[in-house]
Write an enzyme that holds these catalytic residues in place. Sequence first.
Site, mmCIF file in Angstrom:
data_model
loop_
_atom_site.group_PDB
_atom_site.id
_atom_site.type_symbol
_atom_site.label_atom_id
_atom_site.label_comp_id
_atom_site.label_asym_id
_atom_site.label_seq_id
_atom_site.Cartn_x
_atom_site.Cartn_y
_atom_site.Cartn_z
ATOM 1 N N HIS A 1 -0.530 4.395 7.320
ATOM 2 C CA HIS A 1 0.151 4.999 6.165
ATOM 3 C C HIS A 1 0.517 6.444 6.469
ATOM 4 O O HIS A 1 -0.008 7.042 7.402
ATOM 5 C CB HIS A 1 -0.760 4.906 4.942
ATOM 6 C CG HIS A 1 -1.282 3.521 4.716
ATOM 7 N ND1 HIS A 1 -2.528 3.118 5.157
ATOM 8 C CD2 HIS A 1 -0.698 2.446 4.157
ATOM 9 C CE1 HIS A 1 -2.692 1.841 4.850
ATOM 10 N NE2 HIS A 1 -1.609 1.400 4.245
ATOM 11 N N ASP B 1 -3.201 7.832 8.469
ATOM 12 C CA ASP B 1 -4.402 7.104 8.922
ATOM 13 C C ASP B 1 -4.105 6.035 9.969
ATOM 14 O O ASP B 1 -4.920 5.151 10.202
ATOM 15 C CB ASP B 1 -5.108 6.463 7.716
ATOM 16 C CG ASP B 1 -4.223 5.445 7.002
ATOM 17 O OD1 ASP B 1 -3.086 5.192 7.464
ATOM 18 O OD2 ASP B 1 -4.657 4.892 5.977
ATOM 19 N N SER C 1 0.807 -1.228 0.000
ATOM 20 C CA SER C 1 0.000 0.000 0.000
ATOM 21 C C SER C 1 0.840 1.278 0.000
ATOM 22 O O SER C 1 0.336 2.337 -0.353
ATOM 23 C CB SER C 1 -0.932 0.012 1.210
ATOM 24 O OG SER C 1 -0.181 -0.149 2.403
#
Length: 375
Positions: free
Chosen positions: A341, A338, A40
């Site tokens: 990340h 978040d 990610s």
Amino acid sequence: MAITTLHTVFLFLFFFILISLPPSSPVKLPFSKIFAFGDSYTDTGNTHSRTGPYSYGYVSNLPYGTTFFHHSTDRYSDGRLVIDFIATNLSLPFLSPYLRRNSDFSHGVNFAVAGSTALDHSFFVDNNITIAITPESLQTQLEWFAEYLEKSGCQGRSKQCHEKFEDALFWIGEIGANDYAYSFASSVSPNVVQDLVLKNVFKFLETLLSEGAKYIVVQGLPLTGCLPLAMVLSPPDDRDRLGCAATVNNQANKHNLILQSKIEQLRKQYPKAIISYADYFNAHRTIMNKPAVYGFTEPFKACCGSGGDPYNFDIFATCGSPEVTKACSVPSKFVNWDGVHLTEALYKVVADMFLHSGYCHPPFDVLLKHKLQGS
Ligand SMILES: *[C@@H]1O[C@H](CO)[C@@H](O)[C@H](O)[C@H]1NC(C)=O
Ligand SMILES: *[C@@H]1O[C@H](CO)[C@@H](O)[C@H](O)[C@H]1NC(C)=O
């Protein structure tokens, strides 16, 4: 008559050639393409296109994407990622995610997918690690890459393929952090997982090199122990000098040391290739040591989350969920986006450190110089 006709044809051709030349010869780009892999931290949208549950949060909702794009692009950040800043520096457009149909892949492809592991999914299934819901791994990304090559008319290991590879930068983003997170509370010992992860990363790099990859950047792991998720899950007395989860940071550090020794081994096996190690851990550590120098006032708290101090992170009400539709008002003052990340601001500083400040070994401009001399 015949001669006159020929003359006309030649003249016509001459003018045709003249007008088809560009007004000034274009600047030669160092790379015509980037192929990116990872999780990610590097995914620019594959996560949305794939079938199956999302690995984390509600990435398709605002406030994801609020900073630069002003809508969600399925990137796990408020804006751009390290790979976006790298592409921009190389005068290339942002990389299209492989799974987005009808994408323009003429400047490269992004195969990175959120939740991806270094280990094959079967490892987690066989060991009853049920939180590993994302089926994608490095192996999947290699399969997508092979599929892409085949579709673009590059069968097997033809000369044409090799030339394509020599003009491409291979960017290997963070990988392995999910393996460690998924097996955190499992019965498999962390050392066993680490050993298997690094063997798979090695195998993956070796595959790319054996197929002809010549310019590769391999990112290490960041300070995974400084993420709110790790801070919340680890015991409060498990802290290092930075105030982060010591065990998790040590695991990342050890991963990076072994990764570097594997890279050294590959350099010996493939002396014509340039393999640069991008030291994410030390870049991140430099920032966390003196966040204010880089404009950060919040090194630990998630910008988009819930629960308030100290981490603004609640695993049951994460960014983008119905409970959390707003982020902090100035994301660029936050390191963390978040809980898992990082913010665009942090990614930009890290990208600059990789490109200009000697956090790549060998330095990125040395890799560029080799490329420009070698082609
Ligand atoms: C990319 O980075 C180099 C320094 O490493 C810099 O000289 C160059 O101007 C940058 N290019 C772009 C397009 O940002
Ligand atoms: C996984 O779970 C099944 C069923 O509960 C059990 O039979 C098996 O031994 C477990 N495997 C491992 C590796 O723990």
